[in-house]
Design a protein around this motif. Structure first.
Motif, PDB file in Angstrom:
ATOM      1  N   ILE A 212       0.836  -1.196   0.000  1.00  0.00           N
ATOM      2  CA  ILE A 212       0.000   0.000   0.000  1.00  0.00           C
ATOM      3  C   ILE A 212       0.876   1.253   0.000  1.00  0.00           C
ATOM      4  O   ILE A 212       0.600   2.229  -0.712  1.00  0.00           O
ATOM      5  CB  ILE A 212      -0.944  -0.001   1.212  1.00  0.00           C
ATOM      6  CG1 ILE A 212      -1.962  -1.132   1.085  1.00  0.00           C
ATOM      7  CG2 ILE A 212      -1.674   1.339   1.331  1.00  0.00           C
ATOM      8  CD1 ILE A 212      -2.857  -1.277   2.298  1.00  0.00           C
ATOM      9  N   GLY A 213       1.961   1.228   0.799  1.00  0.00           N
ATOM     10  CA  GLY A 213       2.869   2.369   0.819  1.00  0.00           C
ATOM     11  C   GLY A 213       3.492   2.636  -0.536  1.00  0.00           C
ATOM     12  O   GLY A 213       3.671   3.801  -0.934  1.00  0.00           O
ATOM     13  N   GLY A 214       3.820   1.568  -1.271  1.00  0.00           N
ATOM     14  CA  GLY A 214       4.360   1.738  -2.616  1.00  0.00           C
ATOM     15  C   GLY A 214       3.347   2.380  -3.556  1.00  0.00           C
ATOM     16  O   GLY A 214       3.699   3.248  -4.375  1.00  0.00           O
ATOM     17  N   ARG A 215       2.089   1.978  -3.452  1.00  0.00           N
ATOM     18  CA  ARG A 215       1.049   2.593  -4.279  1.00  0.00           C
ATOM     19  C   ARG A 215       0.874   4.067  -3.927  1.00  0.00           C
ATOM     20  O   ARG A 215       0.705   4.921  -4.817  1.00  0.00           O
ATOM     21  CB  ARG A 215      -0.278   1.860  -4.091  1.00  0.00           C
ATOM     22  CG  ARG A 215      -0.279   0.427  -4.572  1.00  0.00           C
ATOM     23  CD  ARG A 215      -1.659  -0.199  -4.365  1.00  0.00           C
ATOM     24  NE  ARG A 215      -1.648  -1.632  -4.565  1.00  0.00           N
ATOM     25  CZ  ARG A 215      -2.704  -2.419  -4.373  1.00  0.00           C
ATOM     26  NH1 ARG A 215      -3.836  -1.887  -3.953  1.00  0.00           N
ATOM     27  NH2 ARG A 215      -2.608  -3.724  -4.568  1.00  0.00           N
ATOM     28  N   GLN A 216       0.912   4.381  -2.625  1.00  0.00           N
ATOM     29  CA  GLN A 216       0.767   5.773  -2.214  1.00  0.00           C
ATOM     30  C   GLN A 216       1.924   6.619  -2.723  1.00  0.00           C
ATOM     31  O   GLN A 216       1.715   7.760  -3.159  1.00  0.00           O
ATOM     32  CB  GLN A 216       0.682   5.855  -0.684  1.00  0.00           C
ATOM     33  CG  GLN A 216      -0.617   5.325  -0.105  1.00  0.00           C
ATOM     34  CD  GLN A 216      -0.627   5.334   1.407  1.00  0.00           C
ATOM     35  OE1 GLN A 216       0.378   5.037   2.039  1.00  0.00           O
ATOM     36  NE2 GLN A 216      -1.753   5.688   2.002  1.00  0.00           N
ATOM     37  N   ARG A 217       3.130   6.072  -2.682  1.00  0.00           N
ATOM     38  CA  ARG A 217       4.287   6.805  -3.204  1.00  0.00           C
ATOM     39  C   ARG A 217       4.138   7.056  -4.699  1.00  0.00           C
ATOM     40  O   ARG A 217       4.460   8.141  -5.195  1.00  0.00           O
ATOM     41  CB  ARG A 217       5.564   6.013  -2.915  1.00  0.00           C
ATOM     42  CG  ARG A 217       6.842   6.671  -3.424  1.00  0.00           C
ATOM     43  CD  ARG A 217       6.996   8.069  -2.881  1.00  0.00           C
ATOM     44  NE  ARG A 217       8.210   8.704  -3.376  1.00  0.00           N
ATOM     45  CZ  ARG A 217       8.411  10.002  -3.380  1.00  0.00           C
ATOM     46  NH1 ARG A 217       7.465  10.825  -2.926  1.00  0.00           N
ATOM     47  NH2 ARG A 217       9.540  10.506  -3.830  1.00  0.00           N
ATOM     48  N   ARG A 218       3.646   6.072  -5.401  1.00  0.00           N
ATOM     49  CA  ARG A 218       3.431   6.238  -6.840  1.00  0.00           C
ATOM     50  C   ARG A 218       2.391   7.317  -7.118  1.00  0.00           C
ATOM     51  O   ARG A 218       2.548   8.125  -8.044  1.00  0.00           O
ATOM     52  CB  ARG A 218       2.980   4.900  -7.439  1.00  0.00           C
ATOM     53  CG  ARG A 218       2.862   4.912  -8.950  1.00  0.00           C
ATOM     54  CD  ARG A 218       2.427   3.549  -9.457  1.00  0.00           C
ATOM     55  NE  ARG A 218       2.277   3.544 -10.910  1.00  0.00           N
ATOM     56  CZ  ARG A 218       1.786   2.512 -11.590  1.00  0.00           C
ATOM     57  NH1 ARG A 218       1.428   1.405 -10.951  1.00  0.00           N
ATOM     58  NH2 ARG A 218       1.651   2.586 -12.911  1.00  0.00           N
ATOM     59  N   LEU A 219       1.333   7.346  -6.311  1.00  0.00           N
ATOM     60  CA  LEU A 219       0.314   8.379  -6.478  1.00  0.00           C
ATOM     61  C   LEU A 219       0.867   9.769  -6.164  1.00  0.00           C
ATOM     62  O   LEU A 219       0.484  10.750  -6.805  1.00  0.00           O
ATOM     63  CB  LEU A 219      -0.885   8.078  -5.575  1.00  0.00           C
ATOM     64  CG  LEU A 219      -1.753   6.881  -5.971  1.00  0.00           C
ATOM     65  CD1 LEU A 219      -2.846   6.657  -4.946  1.00  0.00           C
ATOM     66  CD2 LEU A 219      -2.365   7.080  -7.357  1.00  0.00           C
ATOM     67  N   GLU A 220       1.761   9.855  -5.189  1.00  0.00           N
ATOM     68  CA  GLU A 220       2.383  11.146  -4.878  1.00  0.00           C
ATOM     69  C   GLU A 220       3.206  11.654  -6.064  1.00  0.00           C
ATOM     70  O   GLU A 220       3.186  12.850  -6.380  1.00  0.00           O
ATOM     71  CB  GLU A 220       3.264  11.010  -3.643  1.00  0.00           C
ATOM     72  CG  GLU A 220       2.481  10.824  -2.346  1.00  0.00           C
ATOM     73  CD  GLU A 220       3.393  10.550  -1.162  1.00  0.00           C
ATOM     74  OE1 GLU A 220       4.637  10.500  -1.373  1.00  0.00           O
ATOM     75  OE2 GLU A 220       2.886  10.395  -0.038  1.00  0.00           O
ATOM     76  N   LEU A 221       3.920  10.748  -6.724  1.00  0.00           N
ATOM     77  CA  LEU A 221       4.694  11.135  -7.902  1.00  0.00           C
ATOM     78  C   LEU A 221       3.770  11.576  -9.039  1.00  0.00           C
ATOM     79  O   LEU A 221       4.052  12.556  -9.739  1.00  0.00           O
ATOM     80  CB  LEU A 221       5.577   9.970  -8.358  1.00  0.00           C
ATOM     81  CG  LEU A 221       6.691   9.549  -7.387  1.00  0.00           C
ATOM     82  CD1 LEU A 221       7.409   8.302  -7.898  1.00  0.00           C
ATOM     83  CD2 LEU A 221       7.686  10.684  -7.196  1.00  0.00           C
ATOM     84  N   LEU A 222       2.664  10.837  -9.219  1.00  0.00           N
ATOM     85  CA  LEU A 222       1.700  11.228 -10.247  1.00  0.00           C
ATOM     86  C   LEU A 222       1.082  12.581  -9.922  1.00  0.00           C
ATOM     87  O   LEU A 222       0.883  13.419 -10.823  1.00  0.00           O
ATOM     88  CB  LEU A 222       0.593  10.169 -10.357  1.00  0.00           C
ATOM     89  CG  LEU A 222       0.952   8.878 -11.081  1.00  0.00           C
ATOM     90  CD1 LEU A 222      -0.203   7.876 -10.967  1.00  0.00           C
ATOM     91  CD2 LEU A 222       1.263   9.145 -12.548  1.00  0.00           C
ATOM     92  N   GLU A 223       0.789  12.819  -8.651  1.00  0.00           N
ATOM     93  CA  GLU A 223       0.196  14.090  -8.240  1.00  0.00           C
ATOM     94  C   GLU A 223       1.139  15.252  -8.540  1.00  0.00           C
ATOM     95  O   GLU A 223       0.715  16.298  -9.048  1.00  0.00           O
ATOM     96  CB  GLU A 223      -0.126  14.044  -6.752  1.00  0.00           C
ATOM     97  CG  GLU A 223      -0.872  15.269  -6.242  1.00  0.00           C
ATOM     98  CD  GLU A 223      -1.208  15.165  -4.767  1.00  0.00           C
ATOM     99  OE1 GLU A 223      -2.223  15.728  -4.332  1.00  0.00           O
ATOM    100  OE2 GLU A 223      -0.434  14.508  -4.043  1.00  0.00           O
ATOM    101  N   ALA A 224       2.434  15.066  -8.254  1.00  0.00           N
ATOM    102  CA  ALA A 224       3.417  16.117  -8.537  1.00  0.00           C
ATOM    103  C   ALA A 224       3.546  16.356 -10.040  1.00  0.00           C
ATOM    104  O   ALA A 224       3.648  17.504 -10.494  1.00  0.00           O
ATOM    105  CB  ALA A 224       4.767  15.735  -7.940  1.00  0.00           C
ATOM    106  N   ARG A 225       3.540  15.281 -10.814  1.00  0.00           N
ATOM    107  CA  ARG A 225       3.651  15.433 -12.265  1.00  0.00           C
ATOM    108  C   ARG A 225       2.430  16.121 -12.843  1.00  0.00           C
ATOM    109  O   ARG A 225       2.544  16.993 -13.710  1.00  0.00           O
ATOM    110  CB  ARG A 225       3.820  14.057 -12.915  1.00  0.00           C
ATOM    111  CG  ARG A 225       4.216  14.132 -14.382  1.00  0.00           C
ATOM    112  CD  ARG A 225       4.252  12.765 -15.014  1.00  0.00           C
ATOM    113  NE  ARG A 225       2.915  12.284 -15.316  1.00  0.00           N
ATOM    114  CZ  ARG A 225       2.652  11.056 -15.760  1.00  0.00           C
ATOM    115  NH1 ARG A 225       3.617  10.192 -15.896  1.00  0.00           N
ATOM    116  NH2 ARG A 225       1.414  10.698 -16.027  1.00  0.00           N
TER     117      ARG A 225
END
Length: 387
Positions: A320-333
């Motif tokens: 779940i933490g990995g998915r959240q990190r990926r979403l944070e990167l998508l949010e920044a992009r």
């Protein structure tokens, strides 16, 4: 030959020039009041197409930004639920360690009662709700009686009087102890066409290390197919073009984990709820000075089993933490893309206010000068000279 210039010609020329000045001032005033470079398609077709393309990009980007925000909320709730499940298993582990120092029957009963309550809370946590959906319930929703798949019509996880755990109406306790080979090769890719229940039972018995006493063979092909379908059922969001991400954890994926069989050493699927029930029964059978079936060695093995369940939940938390990190990167992009597309749209549509004001003042000055010159030219007439 020089043509004759009449007073009427001077007047017409003056009015035409004044009209052009007024049109230019009107366009500049519209830009100043609206903030846009053009008011009609014909003013600048190419800029309009460029700006519309930017608006389409922004609209699609807004859709994905909203999905990412919702996905983050779902994953946050899922993480909280998995962490709470891990705390429950950790508490059972501590009680299991304490069971080795049981001195009286009363202590035994107290420990068994605590483990029983923790096991019940484990089931309650599996029914964690976010909004109007169960986080670990797959397709099941609160108050959804149309499918009639859950045991009580609402919650995806429930326990019957015999202590069997049901997931959306399917008895999943019967799958505890299934060899990993069966689960991975058969249940995940089972082809029910042409297979009978007897064929499935024969296939199970043919698997090396399969113990019918641990994992019964009385479930049907329909049960196996449904178990496979429920195991892979998750709520997913489109978080980017061509990218779909599950934002929930399937309850069966959390409930079942892989462990080594104590006898054969082969990997098998264990049900955490069944593990907690076994621990409760083992503690409940401890009587100081009397061996009624639960020995110290058995409790020691259960400690390892509880640790395996904890490690499984920690792995899910990391996922779940990995998915959240990926979403944070998508949010920044997406935030950066939003700035780029806004600039693209602004360059195509928005007027430069400083430039517009400057040209408007120049146009006003020119118009006033034209009025002044026209007044001096048109004022003298033939009658003025005949006087």
């Amino acid at each position: 030959m020089v043509s004759r210039v009449t007073n009427t010609m001077l007047q017409n020329t003056l009015l035409s020039n004044l009209s052009m000045n007024l049109n230019r001032m009107d366009k500049l005033q519209n830009q100043l009041s609206s903030g846009r470079k053009f008011g009609h398609i014909s003013d600048d077709p190419s800029a309009l197409i460029y700006g519309q393309a930017a608006r389409n990009k922004l609209a699609r980007l807004g859709h994905y930004q909203a999905n990412v925000e919702s996905a983050q909320s779902w994953l946050t709730q899922a993480e909280a639920g998995v962490m709470e499940l891990n705390k429950v298993v950790g508490a059972v582990y501590e009680e299991l360690v304490s069971a080795g120092s049981v001195k009286t029957d009363k202590d035994k009963q107290n420990l068994a009662m605590v483990v029983s309550q923790l096991r019940d809370h484990y089931v309650d946590t599996l029914n964690t709700v976010y909004g109007d959906r169960f986080v670990f319930g797959g397709y099941n929703t609160p108050g959804d009686f149309a499918t009639n798949l859950s045991a009580d019509g609402i919650k995806p996880f429930s326990v019957d009087n015999a202590g069997n755990l049901f997931f959306n109406g399917l008895n999943v306790s019967q799958f505890d102890g299934i060899p990993f080979e069966v689960f991975n090769d058969m249940f995940k890719n089972i082809d029910p066409s042409g297979m009978t229940d007897a064929d499935l039972e024969a296939a199970l018995l043919a698997v090396p290390g399969f113990n019918p006493g641990i994992a019964p063979t009385d479930f049907t092909v329909a049960d196996a197919v449904r178990f496979s379908r429920l195991y892979n059922d998750n709520l997913s969001f489109d978080v980017a073009p061509g990218v779909t991400m599950p934002v929930t954890m399937n309850g069966l994926d959390i409930l079942f984990y892989t462990a080594s069989n104590e006898t054969t050493g082969l990997p098998e699927m264990r049900n955490t709820f069944s593990v907690l029930s076994d621990i409760h029964e083992a503690i409940n059978r401890i009587v100081p000075g009397i061996d009624t079936g639960a020995s110290t060695d058995e409790l020691t093995k259960m400690i390892k089993t509880a640790q395996d369940a904890q490690n499984h939940l920690l792995t899910k938390t990391a996922e779940i933490g990995g998915r959240q990190r990926r979403l944070e990167l998508l949010e920044a992009r997406f935030a950066q893309d939003n700035l780029n597309y806004e600039k693209m749209r602004s360059d195509a549509e928005d007027a430069d206010m400083a430039e517009v004001i400057m040209f408007l003042k120049m146009s006003e000055t020119v118009y006033q000068a034209a009025l002044s010159a026209g007044a001096r030219v048109i004022q003298p007439t033939l009658m003025d000279f005949l006087r």
